[in-house]
Design a protein around this motif. Structure first.
Motif, short mmCIF file in Angstrom:
data_model
loop_
_atom_site.label_atom_id
_atom_site.label_comp_id
_atom_site.label_asym_id
_atom_site.label_seq_id
_atom_site.Cartn_x
_atom_site.Cartn_y
_atom_site.Cartn_z
N VAL A 167 0.84 -1.19 0.00
CA VAL A 167 0.00 0.00 0.00
C VAL A 167 0.88 1.25 0.00
O VAL A 167 1.38 1.69 1.04
CB VAL A 167 -0.97 0.01 1.21
N CYS A 168 1.11 1.77 -1.20
CA CYS A 168 1.83 3.04 -1.39
C CYS A 168 3.22 3.04 -0.76
O CYS A 168 3.76 4.10 -0.43
CB CYS A 168 1.01 4.20 -0.82
N GLY A 169 3.81 1.87 -0.55
CA GLY A 169 5.13 1.78 0.03
C GLY A 169 5.16 1.92 1.55
O GLY A 169 6.22 1.79 2.16
N TYR A 200 2.38 -3.48 3.99
CA TYR A 200 1.70 -4.54 3.25
C TYR A 200 0.32 -4.74 3.85
O TYR A 200 0.10 -4.48 5.03
CB TYR A 200 2.50 -5.85 3.34
N GLU A 201 -0.61 -5.19 3.02
CA GLU A 201 -1.98 -5.37 3.49
C GLU A 201 -2.57 -6.66 2.94
O GLU A 201 -2.36 -7.02 1.78
CB GLU A 201 -2.82 -4.17 3.05
N VAL A 202 -3.33 -7.34 3.78
CA VAL A 202 -4.03 -8.57 3.40
C VAL A 202 -5.47 -8.47 3.89
O VAL A 202 -5.70 -8.10 5.05
CB VAL A 202 -3.35 -9.81 4.02
N ILE A 203 -6.41 -8.76 3.02
CA ILE A 203 -7.82 -8.81 3.42
C ILE A 203 -8.16 -10.25 3.76
O ILE A 203 -8.05 -11.15 2.91
CB ILE A 203 -8.74 -8.30 2.30
N THR A 252 9.04 -2.49 12.21
CA THR A 252 9.87 -2.57 11.01
C THR A 252 9.49 -1.46 10.03
O THR A 252 8.49 -0.76 10.23
CB THR A 252 9.70 -3.93 10.30
N ASP A 253 10.29 -1.29 8.97
CA ASP A 253 10.03 -0.24 7.99
C ASP A 253 8.71 -0.47 7.23
O ASP A 253 8.01 0.49 6.89
CB ASP A 253 11.17 -0.15 6.97
N THR A 254 8.40 -1.74 6.96
CA THR A 254 7.18 -2.06 6.20
C THR A 254 6.40 -3.15 6.92
O THR A 254 6.56 -4.34 6.63
CB THR A 254 7.53 -2.53 4.76
N ASN A 292 -1.40 6.03 12.85
CA ASN A 292 -2.31 5.70 13.95
C ASN A 292 -1.95 4.36 14.59
O ASN A 292 -1.96 4.22 15.82
CB ASN A 292 -3.76 5.66 13.45
N ALA A 293 -1.65 3.37 13.74
CA ALA A 293 -1.30 2.04 14.26
C ALA A 293 -0.01 2.09 15.07
O ALA A 293 0.09 1.48 16.14
CB ALA A 293 -1.16 1.05 13.09
N ARG A 294 0.99 2.84 14.57
CA ARG A 294 2.26 2.93 15.29
C ARG A 294 2.11 3.69 16.60
O ARG A 294 2.75 3.37 17.60
CB ARG A 294 3.31 3.58 14.40
N ALA A 295 1.26 4.72 16.60
CA ALA A 295 1.01 5.47 17.84
C ALA A 295 0.40 4.57 18.90
O ALA A 295 0.79 4.60 20.08
CB ALA A 295 0.09 6.66 17.55
N GLN A 296 -0.57 3.75 18.50
CA GLN A 296 -1.19 2.81 19.44
C GLN A 296 -0.19 1.77 19.92
O GLN A 296 -0.17 1.38 21.09
CB GLN A 296 -2.38 2.13 18.78
N PHE A 297 0.68 1.33 19.00
CA PHE A 297 1.72 0.34 19.34
C PHE A 297 2.66 0.91 20.39
O PHE A 297 3.00 0.25 21.37
CB PHE A 297 2.47 -0.03 18.06
N LEU A 298 3.08 2.18 20.21
CA LEU A 298 3.98 2.82 21.16
C LEU A 298 3.30 3.02 22.51
O LEU A 298 3.92 2.84 23.56
CB LEU A 298 4.47 4.16 20.60
#
Length: 214
Positions: free
Chosen positions: A43-45, A48-51, A143-145, A189-195
Motif C-alpha cells: 500500500v503506497c510503500g 503490506y496489506e491482506v484482506i 519494522t520499515d514495512t 495511527n497504528a504505530r502510535a497505538q503500538f507505542l
C-alpha cells in the motif's frame, strides 16, 4: 472515528458480457472482483496489506454506486440500492473476495458505452473501492514495512472503474489520489497505538520491579 480508505486492484478477470435473446442484446454487463482475499499488496510503500476471508461478512453493501475514476460529477454507471436482484449493481462475497456485477445502460448513457467498450477491448481493467475498516491486526509494526491484516470491513461506500493501475491486487486497478495520504494516516495511527501499549507495558514492569524491591 474510522476513516474512509481507498484501495486499487489489478485486472485479472474483468469481463464484459452480452446477454442476448434471438440475436438481440438484452443486457450489457461487466463483472469482476473489487477485492481479493489472502493476497498481500503493498500500500503506497507504507505497509503490506491482506484482506482476510470473512472481512466483508458484516459489511454494509446496501447502497454503493459504480463510478468512473471517483468522479461524482457524473451519474453512476450502476448502483446497488438494497443490493438485491432489482439493483443495477450487485455486490456479493464469494471464495475469491468481493465480486461485482453491473448492468450498464449502454443505449442511453455514453459513459456506460465507453466503459463497456474499454473493458471488452481490455483497455480498462482497473477498479478502486472506498471502505471503512472495523477490525484489523498489525504485524511487525517496529519494522520499515509492517503488515496489516484487515479482519472486518463495516461499510463499502463506492466502487470505481479506473484507468491506471497503482499496484497489483485484484480483478480490477486504479491510481487513487486518496491512497497515499490515507495509507500514511492508517500507519501513523497504528504505530502510535503500538507505542502507547509498549509504554504502558514498560511502566507496568517498572512498577512491578519497585514493588518487588520493597
Amino acid at each position: 472515528m474510522n476513516q474512509t480508505e481507498y484501495r486499487s486492484c489489478n485486472g485479472q478477470e474483468f469481463r464484459a458480457i452480452d446477454n442476448s435473446e434471438n440475436g438481440k442484446v438484452i443486457e450489457r454487463i461487466i463483472e469482476g472482483h473489487a477485492a481479493v482475499f489472502n493476497r498481500q499488496t503493498n500500500v503506497c510503500g507504507f505497509f503490506y496489506e491482506v484482506i482476510d476471508v470473512g472481512a466483508f461478512d458484516k459489511a454494509d453493501l446496501r447502497d454503493v454506486p459504480l463510478m468512473v475514476n471517483h468522479d461524482f460529477s457524473k451519474i453512476p454507471l450502476a448502483r446497488s440500492r438494497r443490493n438485491n436482484g432489482n439493483s443495477t449493481l450487485t455486490l456479493t462475497v464469494d471464495d475469491v473476495g468481493l465480486a461485482i456485477r453491473a448492468v450498464l445502460d449502454t443505449e442511453n448513457n455514453a459513459d456506460a458505452r465507453a466503459v463497456y467498450s474499454a473493458v471488452e477491448r481490455g483497455d480498462l481493467d482497473g477498479m478502486s473501492f472506498a471502505f471503512v475498516v472495523d477490525g484489523e491486526e498489525w504485524q511487525n509494526l517496529d519494522t520499515d514495512t509492517p503488515t496489516r491484516r484487515i479482519k472486518s470491513i463495516s461499510k463499502v461506500f463506492e466502487v470505481s472503474a479506473c484507468t491506471f493501475p497503482q499496484y497489483e491486487s485484484t480483478d480490477i486497478t486504479a491510481r487513487s489520489k486518496f491512497a497515499p495520504d490515507s495509507a500514511k494516516k492508517v500507519l501513523d495511527n497504528a504505530r502510535a497505538q503500538f507505542l502507547d501499549k509498549n509504554n504502558e507495558l514498560e511502566i507496568l514492569k517498572l512498577k512491578n520491579r519497585i514493588l518487588g524491591a520493597i
